[in-house]
Scaffold this motif. Structure first.
Motif, PDB file in Angstrom:
ATOM      1  N   GLU A  15       0.764  -1.138  -0.007  1.00  0.00           N
ATOM      2  CA  GLU A  15       0.062  -0.059   0.049  1.00  0.00           C
ATOM      3  C   GLU A  15       0.951   1.196   0.119  1.00  0.00           C
ATOM      4  O   GLU A  15       0.625   2.018  -0.860  1.00  0.00           O
ATOM      5  CB  GLU A  15      -0.913  -0.056   1.304  1.00  0.00           C
ATOM      6  CG  GLU A  15      -1.931  -0.962   0.947  1.00  0.00           C
ATOM      7  CD  GLU A  15      -2.983  -1.306   2.427  1.00  0.00           C
ATOM      8  OE1 GLU A  15      -2.690  -0.546   3.401  1.00  0.00           O
ATOM      9  OE2 GLU A  15      -3.808  -2.080   2.338  1.00  0.00           O
ATOM     10  N   GLU A  16       1.951   1.382   0.724  1.00  0.00           N
ATOM     11  CA  GLU A  16       2.728   2.414   0.808  1.00  0.00           C
ATOM     12  C   GLU A  16       3.336   2.811  -0.541  1.00  0.00           C
ATOM     13  O   GLU A  16       3.609   3.812  -1.054  1.00  0.00           O
ATOM     14  CB  GLU A  16       3.985   2.290   1.944  1.00  0.00           C
ATOM     15  CG  GLU A  16       4.832   3.392   1.761  1.00  0.00           C
ATOM     16  CD  GLU A  16       6.077   3.087   2.862  1.00  0.00           C
ATOM     17  OE1 GLU A  16       6.735   3.916   3.092  1.00  0.00           O
ATOM     18  OE2 GLU A  16       6.334   1.958   3.203  1.00  0.00           O
ATOM     19  N   LEU A  17       3.632   1.450  -1.382  1.00  0.00           N
ATOM     20  CA  LEU A  17       4.536   1.604  -2.514  1.00  0.00           C
ATOM     21  C   LEU A  17       3.382   2.245  -3.624  1.00  0.00           C
ATOM     22  O   LEU A  17       3.956   3.166  -4.404  1.00  0.00           O
ATOM     23  CB  LEU A  17       5.078   0.357  -3.009  1.00  0.00           C
ATOM     24  CG  LEU A  17       5.527   0.242  -4.515  1.00  0.00           C
ATOM     25  CD1 LEU A  17       6.675   1.270  -4.499  1.00  0.00           C
ATOM     26  CD2 LEU A  17       6.243  -1.144  -4.821  1.00  0.00           C
ATOM     27  N   GLY A  43      11.413  -4.807  -9.815  1.00  0.00           N
ATOM     28  CA  GLY A  43      12.824  -4.155 -10.483  1.00  0.00           C
ATOM     29  C   GLY A  43      12.764  -3.157 -11.352  1.00  0.00           C
ATOM     30  O   GLY A  43      13.358  -2.172 -11.268  1.00  0.00           O
ATOM     31  N   ARG A  44      11.773  -3.115 -12.387  1.00  0.00           N
ATOM     32  CA  ARG A  44      11.567  -1.796 -13.226  1.00  0.00           C
ATOM     33  C   ARG A  44      10.992  -0.778 -12.216  1.00  0.00           C
ATOM     34  O   ARG A  44      11.589   0.430 -12.555  1.00  0.00           O
ATOM     35  CB  ARG A  44      10.360  -2.271 -14.284  1.00  0.00           C
ATOM     36  CG  ARG A  44       9.916  -1.121 -15.141  1.00  0.00           C
ATOM     37  CD  ARG A  44      11.169  -0.936 -16.114  1.00  0.00           C
ATOM     38  NE  ARG A  44      10.859   0.143 -17.008  1.00  0.00           N
ATOM     39  CZ  ARG A  44      11.446   1.173 -17.273  1.00  0.00           C
ATOM     40  NH1 ARG A  44      12.505   1.500 -16.689  1.00  0.00           N
ATOM     41  NH2 ARG A  44      10.795   1.818 -18.181  1.00  0.00           N
ATOM     42  N   LEU A  45      10.177  -1.002 -11.438  1.00  0.00           N
ATOM     43  CA  LEU A  45       9.663   0.061 -10.505  1.00  0.00           C
ATOM     44  C   LEU A  45      10.665   0.856  -9.740  1.00  0.00           C
ATOM     45  O   LEU A  45      10.860   1.999  -9.503  1.00  0.00           O
ATOM     46  CB  LEU A  45       8.545  -0.413  -9.575  1.00  0.00           C
ATOM     47  CG  LEU A  45       7.120  -0.711 -10.305  1.00  0.00           C
ATOM     48  CD1 LEU A  45       6.053  -1.162  -9.068  1.00  0.00           C
ATOM     49  CD2 LEU A  45       6.642   0.568 -11.169  1.00  0.00           C
ATOM     50  N   ALA A  46      11.803   0.142  -9.398  1.00  0.00           N
ATOM     51  CA  ALA A  46      12.704   0.635  -8.505  1.00  0.00           C
ATOM     52  C   ALA A  46      13.812   1.230  -9.589  1.00  0.00           C
ATOM     53  O   ALA A  46      14.387   2.313  -9.161  1.00  0.00           O
ATOM     54  CB  ALA A  46      13.790  -0.853  -7.973  1.00  0.00           C
ATOM     55  N   GLN A  47      14.091   1.024 -10.742  1.00  0.00           N
ATOM     56  CA  GLN A  47      14.713   1.534 -11.576  1.00  0.00           C
ATOM     57  C   GLN A  47      13.942   2.887 -12.022  1.00  0.00           C
ATOM     58  O   GLN A  47      14.857   3.798 -11.917  1.00  0.00           O
ATOM     59  CB  GLN A  47      14.898   0.780 -13.135  1.00  0.00           C
ATOM     60  CG  GLN A  47      15.865  -0.459 -13.040  1.00  0.00           C
ATOM     61  CD  GLN A  47      16.031  -1.208 -14.336  1.00  0.00           C
ATOM     62  OE1 GLN A  47      14.838  -1.124 -15.169  1.00  0.00           O
ATOM     63  NE2 GLN A  47      16.913  -1.558 -14.621  1.00  0.00           N
ATOM     64  N   ALA A  78      10.207   5.316  -2.827  1.00  0.00           N
ATOM     65  CA  ALA A  78       9.618   4.461  -3.660  1.00  0.00           C
ATOM     66  C   ALA A  78      10.639   3.382  -3.845  1.00  0.00           C
ATOM     67  O   ALA A  78      10.155   2.010  -3.738  1.00  0.00           O
ATOM     68  CB  ALA A  78       8.923   4.750  -4.774  1.00  0.00           C
ATOM     69  N   ALA A  79      11.875   3.588  -4.188  1.00  0.00           N
ATOM     70  CA  ALA A  79      12.856   2.761  -4.209  1.00  0.00           C
ATOM     71  C   ALA A  79      13.024   1.876  -3.060  1.00  0.00           C
ATOM     72  O   ALA A  79      13.252   0.971  -3.064  1.00  0.00           O
ATOM     73  CB  ALA A  79      14.020   3.434  -4.830  1.00  0.00           C
ATOM     74  N   GLU A  80      13.156   2.635  -1.749  1.00  0.00           N
ATOM     75  CA  GLU A  80      13.288   2.038  -0.741  1.00  0.00           C
ATOM     76  C   GLU A  80      11.997   1.087  -0.428  1.00  0.00           C
ATOM     77  O   GLU A  80      12.311   0.091   0.040  1.00  0.00           O
ATOM     78  CB  GLU A  80      13.353   3.031   0.445  1.00  0.00           C
ATOM     79  CG  GLU A  80      14.835   3.746   0.395  1.00  0.00           C
ATOM     80  CD  GLU A  80      14.798   4.934   1.393  1.00  0.00           C
ATOM     81  OE1 GLU A  80      13.904   5.423   2.153  1.00  0.00           O
ATOM     82  OE2 GLU A  80      16.021   5.582   1.488  1.00  0.00           O
ATOM     83  N   ALA A  81      10.836   1.689  -0.649  1.00  0.00           N
ATOM     84  CA  ALA A  81       9.836   0.754  -0.458  1.00  0.00           C
ATOM     85  C   ALA A  81       9.632  -0.513  -1.247  1.00  0.00           C
ATOM     86  O   ALA A  81       9.522  -1.741  -0.843  1.00  0.00           O
ATOM     87  CB  ALA A  81       8.303   1.451  -0.809  1.00  0.00           C
ATOM     88  N   VAL A  82      10.343  -0.414  -2.613  1.00  0.00           N
ATOM     89  CA  VAL A  82      10.511  -1.817  -3.302  1.00  0.00           C
ATOM     90  C   VAL A  82      11.445  -2.577  -2.818  1.00  0.00           C
ATOM     91  O   VAL A  82      11.333  -3.774  -2.602  1.00  0.00           O
ATOM     92  CB  VAL A  82      11.022  -1.321  -4.758  1.00  0.00           C
ATOM     93  CG1 VAL A  82      11.423  -2.536  -5.654  1.00  0.00           C
ATOM     94  CG2 VAL A  82       9.557  -0.741  -5.578  1.00  0.00           C
ATOM     95  N   ASN A  83      12.572  -1.928  -2.465  1.00  0.00           N
ATOM     96  CA  ASN A  83      13.777  -2.703  -1.478  1.00  0.00           C
ATOM     97  C   ASN A  83      13.218  -3.518  -0.440  1.00  0.00           C
ATOM     98  O   ASN A  83      13.430  -4.859   0.003  1.00  0.00           O
ATOM     99  CB  ASN A  83      14.923  -1.965  -1.130  1.00  0.00           C
ATOM    100  CG  ASN A  83      15.936  -1.701  -2.572  1.00  0.00           C
ATOM    101  OD1 ASN A  83      15.683  -2.239  -3.408  1.00  0.00           O
ATOM    102  ND2 ASN A  83      16.494  -0.720  -2.286  1.00  0.00           N
TER     103      ASN A  83
END
Length: 126
Positions: free
Chosen positions: A54-56, A97-101, A113-118
């Motif tokens: 939800e946070e992401l 992975g694409r979202l993190a990129q 957002a990158a931290e949420a993906v991690n």
């Protein structure tokens, strides 16, 4: 173990070729065969997984005004597949992975957002 055929089996009198692990169990109790371990580790905490997904989703919504049209379309396509189901998320690792990129590409504004993906990857044991 190797992928090469083996025709050695102490209980066999034939010349069979074995291309997979061979287990011979003669009597005993509590035999479990071959245990290759647990894939993906322990199941992630459902509440924590749901909260992180939800946070992401919220962070991606805030990020969208900063994205190029191509990045925005990629996020739009990814949103429906973000679910708090660990099995589904593991299958969608490339999407994450694409979202993190994308998040990393927009710099500091995309860092949350990158931290949420991690965190999702960590929860999934990836």
């Amino acid at each position: 173990m190797s992928d090469t055929p083996s025709n050695s089996n102490s209980n066999s009198t034939s010349n069979a070729n074995y291309y997979a692990p061979v287990v011979n169990m003669n009597d005993g109790q509590g035999n479990v065969g071959i245990n290759y371990g647990t894939i993906g580790g322990a199941a992630p905490d459902a509440d924590q997984l749901r909260a992180t997904v939800e946070e992401l989703i919220r962070l991606l919504g805030e990020l969208r005004p900063h994205l190029t049209p191509d990045q925005d379309r990629a996020v739009e396509r990814a949103l429906p597949v973000l679910t708090p189901d660990p099995g589904a998320l593991r299958e969608r690792g490339l999407v994450l992975g694409r979202l993190a990129q994308i998040a990393a590409a927009v710099g500091a504004v995309g860092q949350p957002a990158a931290e949420a993906v991690n965190r999702l990857f960590a929860l999934l044991g990836s």
